[in-house]
Design an enzyme around this catalytic site. Structure first.
Site, PDB file in Angstrom:
ATOM      1  N   ASP A 151       0.739  -0.856  -0.403  1.00  0.00           N
ATOM      2  CA  ASP A 151       0.476   0.016   0.239  1.00  0.00           C
ATOM      3  C   ASP A 151       1.142   1.344   0.034  1.00  0.00           C
ATOM      4  O   ASP A 151       1.729   1.625   0.880  1.00  0.00           O
ATOM      5  CB  ASP A 151      -0.911   0.044   0.936  1.00  0.00           C
ATOM      6  CG  ASP A 151      -1.856   1.302   1.177  1.00  0.00           C
ATOM      7  OD1 ASP A 151      -2.451   1.040   0.201  1.00  0.00           O
ATOM      8  OD2 ASP A 151      -2.943   1.218   2.501  1.00  0.00           O
TER       9      ASP A 151
ATOM     10  N   ASN B 110       1.258   3.463  -2.845  1.00  0.00           N
ATOM     11  CA  ASN B 110       1.964   3.883  -4.487  1.00  0.00           C
ATOM     12  C   ASN B 110       1.050   5.351  -4.755  1.00  0.00           C
ATOM     13  O   ASN B 110       2.075   5.765  -5.066  1.00  0.00           O
ATOM     14  CB  ASN B 110       1.265   3.031  -5.678  1.00  0.00           C
ATOM     15  CG  ASN B 110       2.309   1.427  -5.251  1.00  0.00           C
ATOM     16  OD1 ASN B 110       2.941   1.554  -4.185  1.00  0.00           O
ATOM     17  ND2 ASN B 110       1.366   0.753  -5.396  1.00  0.00           N
TER      18      ASN B 110
ATOM     19  N   ARG C 153      -0.102   7.684  -3.014  1.00  0.00           N
ATOM     20  CA  ARG C 153       0.371   8.686  -2.077  1.00  0.00           C
ATOM     21  C   ARG C 153       1.896   8.699  -2.304  1.00  0.00           C
ATOM     22  O   ARG C 153       2.125  10.217  -1.975  1.00  0.00           O
ATOM     23  CB  ARG C 153      -0.130   8.486  -0.243  1.00  0.00           C
ATOM     24  CG  ARG C 153      -1.264   8.451   0.154  1.00  0.00           C
ATOM     25  CD  ARG C 153      -1.322   7.885   1.584  1.00  0.00           C
ATOM     26  NE  ARG C 153      -1.707   6.583   0.769  1.00  0.00           N
ATOM     27  CZ  ARG C 153      -1.855   5.262   1.682  1.00  0.00           C
ATOM     28  NH1 ARG C 153      -1.739   5.811   3.259  1.00  0.00           N
ATOM     29  NH2 ARG C 153      -1.640   4.531   1.572  1.00  0.00           N
TER      30      ARG C 153
ATOM     31  N   ASN D 249     -10.368  -3.749  -5.847  1.00  0.00           N
ATOM     32  CA  ASN D 249      -9.588  -2.654  -6.596  1.00  0.00           C
ATOM     33  C   ASN D 249     -10.557  -2.759  -8.164  1.00  0.00           C
ATOM     34  O   ASN D 249      -9.889  -1.710  -8.743  1.00  0.00           O
ATOM     35  CB  ASN D 249      -8.019  -3.034  -7.032  1.00  0.00           C
ATOM     36  CG  ASN D 249      -7.497  -3.111  -5.391  1.00  0.00           C
ATOM     37  OD1 ASN D 249      -6.667  -3.520  -5.341  1.00  0.00           O
ATOM     38  ND2 ASN D 249      -7.352  -1.864  -5.272  1.00  0.00           N
TER      39      ASN D 249
ATOM     40  N   ARG E  17       1.808  -4.516   6.879  1.00  0.00           N
ATOM     41  CA  ARG E  17       0.995  -3.861   5.609  1.00  0.00           C
ATOM     42  C   ARG E  17       1.868  -2.258   5.244  1.00  0.00           C
ATOM     43  O   ARG E  17       2.968  -2.258   6.721  1.00  0.00           O
ATOM     44  CB  ARG E  17      -0.363  -3.905   6.534  1.00  0.00           C
ATOM     45  CG  ARG E  17      -1.265  -2.577   5.836  1.00  0.00           C
ATOM     46  CD  ARG E  17      -2.064  -2.700   5.707  1.00  0.00           C
ATOM     47  NE  ARG E  17      -2.774  -1.543   4.387  1.00  0.00           N
ATOM     48  CZ  ARG E  17      -4.003  -1.183   4.115  1.00  0.00           C
ATOM     49  NH1 ARG E  17      -4.989  -2.621   4.368  1.00  0.00           N
ATOM     50  NH2 ARG E  17      -4.298  -0.740   2.937  1.00  0.00           N
TER      51      ARG E  17
ATOM     52  N   LEU F 130      -6.560  -5.226   8.266  1.00  0.00           N
ATOM     53  CA  LEU F 130      -5.788  -6.142   6.916  1.00  0.00           C
ATOM     54  C   LEU F 130      -7.113  -5.579   5.650  1.00  0.00           C
ATOM     55  O   LEU F 130      -6.140  -6.580   4.809  1.00  0.00           O
ATOM     56  CB  LEU F 130      -6.467  -7.427   8.128  1.00  0.00           C
ATOM     57  CG  LEU F 130      -5.788  -8.002   8.896  1.00  0.00           C
ATOM     58  CD1 LEU F 130      -6.309  -8.968   9.153  1.00  0.00           C
ATOM     59  CD2 LEU F 130      -4.366  -7.963   8.726  1.00  0.00           C
TER      60      LEU F 130
HETATM   61  C1  FPP Z   1      -1.624   0.422  -3.514  1.00  0.00           C
HETATM   62  O1  FPP Z   1      -1.384   1.612  -3.364  1.00  0.00           O
HETATM   63  C2  FPP Z   1      -1.114  -0.440  -4.253  1.00  0.00           C
HETATM   64  C3  FPP Z   1      -1.653  -0.974  -5.663  1.00  0.00           C
HETATM   65  C4  FPP Z   1      -3.455  -1.649  -5.696  1.00  0.00           C
HETATM   66  C5  FPP Z   1      -1.296  -1.850  -6.588  1.00  0.00           C
HETATM   67  C6  FPP Z   1       0.106  -2.761  -5.984  1.00  0.00           C
HETATM   68  C7  FPP Z   1       0.818  -2.755  -7.115  1.00  0.00           C
HETATM   69  C8  FPP Z   1       2.552  -3.549  -7.585  1.00  0.00           C
HETATM   70  C9  FPP Z   1       2.869  -3.196  -6.580  1.00  0.00           C
HETATM   71  C10 FPP Z   1       2.064  -3.453  -9.273  1.00  0.00           C
HETATM   72  C11 FPP Z   1       3.063  -4.740  -9.528  1.00  0.00           C
HETATM   73  C12 FPP Z   1       3.243  -5.861  -8.620  1.00  0.00           C
HETATM   74  C13 FPP Z   1       3.137  -6.996  -9.629  1.00  0.00           C
HETATM   75  C14 FPP Z   1       3.429  -8.289  -9.198  1.00  0.00           C
HETATM   76  C15 FPP Z   1       4.357  -6.567 -10.269  1.00  0.00           C
HETATM   77  P1  FPP Z   1      -2.870   2.536  -3.705  1.00  0.00           P
HETATM   78  O2  FPP Z   1      -2.459   2.302  -5.008  1.00  0.00           O
HETATM   79  O3  FPP Z   1      -3.824   1.961  -2.874  1.00  0.00           O
HETATM   80  O4  FPP Z   1      -2.139   3.286  -2.659  1.00  0.00           O
HETATM   81  P2  FPP Z   1      -2.396   4.559  -2.026  1.00  0.00           P
HETATM   82  O5  FPP Z   1      -3.480   4.143  -1.052  1.00  0.00           O
HETATM   83  O6  FPP Z   1      -1.347   5.690  -1.583  1.00  0.00           O
HETATM   84  O7  FPP Z   1      -3.533   5.706  -3.064  1.00  0.00           O
END
Ligand code: FPP
Length: 214
Positions: free
Chosen positions: A2, A4, A6, A50, A162, A169
């Site tokens: 989690d 990405n 932010r 998602n 996490r 969770l």
């Molecule tokens: C959550 O961050 C992340 C995801 C929904 C995607 C995770 C996927 C990857 C890291 C891609 C690569 C994976 C593989 C196995 C190659 P968020 O977008 O919910 O972040 P936020 O809560 O900060 O907005």
């Protein structure tokens, strides 16, 4: 994985860039853990919730996943890593399913470590599905449900991490986490390194696990 979004927002970058850097963190982690003696590592990459994200973001995530498999599968396979998918990944587009099936098949006999990737995964859905399958075969017991979970051929969950400061969770491995240790960190996923994993594992090593006993 989690944080990405932010991570990108803090840098005035598009969310896709956060996911891209998240993918790089995945690559760095897989390279870093292969000598750590881990039996299995499970990454939550796409939850059944998602799908509520924008079509653009979903498409970015799918492209990232496809590129990751195309670029990294050979290296992962050469390191003896077995790839498993947990979740209803067959609901993805046929080209993604084909790439995933190929990755599973190509690495099926590898034994150094299992890399499980949770895709279109939701734990409540997993438990409902497992209970239905168990009921169709006979008695519903913890063991009969467990045998039908996506994770039935994975070792018991020891440590659940996490990132990004959230302390929940979010429908991930609810059944499997019954006796797992939890480790929460403020580090955003794109910044997560094998050193952070080692830190979490060191903390895990200090915990006294009693599994309900004394
Ligand atoms: C959550 O961050 C992340 C995801 C929904 C995607 C995770 C996927 C990857 C890291 C891609 C690569 C994976 C593989 C196995 C190659 P968020 O977008 O919910 O972040 P936020 O809560 O900060 O907005």
């Amino acid at each position: 994985m989690d944080g990405n979004g932010r991570w990108a927002k803090q840098r005035f970058l598009p969310r896709a860039m956060g996911h891209q850097r998240g993918g790089e963190a995945v690559r760095r982690l897989i390279r870093g853990v292969k000598d750590m003696g881990l039996e299995a590592l499970t990454l939550y990459a796409f939850s059944s919730e998602n799908w509520r994200r924008s079509a653009e973001e979903i498409s970015d995530l799918m492209s990232l996943m496809k590129r990751f498999i195309l670029n990294d599968l050979d290296e992962i396979a050469a390191h003896g890593v077995r790839i498993r998918i947990i979740g209803d990944y067959k609901a993805f587009a046929p080209d993604v399913v084909a790439l995933l099936d190929n990755a599973i098949e190509k690495t099926a006999n590898n034994r150094v470590m299992t890399l499980a990737v949770a895709l279109n995964y939701g734990s409540q859905q997993e438990i409902a599905r497992a209970a239905t399958a168990a009921a169709a075969k006979g008695e519903i017991t913890p063991e009969s449900i467990e045998a039908e979970l996506y994770t039935s051929d994975l070792p018991p969950l020891d440590l659940l991490i996490r990132t990004s400061g959230e302390v929940r969770l979010s429908n991930f491995l609810l059944w499997q986490a019954a006796y797992a240790e939890m480790w929460f960190t403020d580090v955003l996923w794109p910044d997560f390194t094998p050193e952070h994993l080692k830190e979490a594992m060191a903390a895990f090593g200090q915990r006294e696990r009693r599994f309900g006993g004394r």
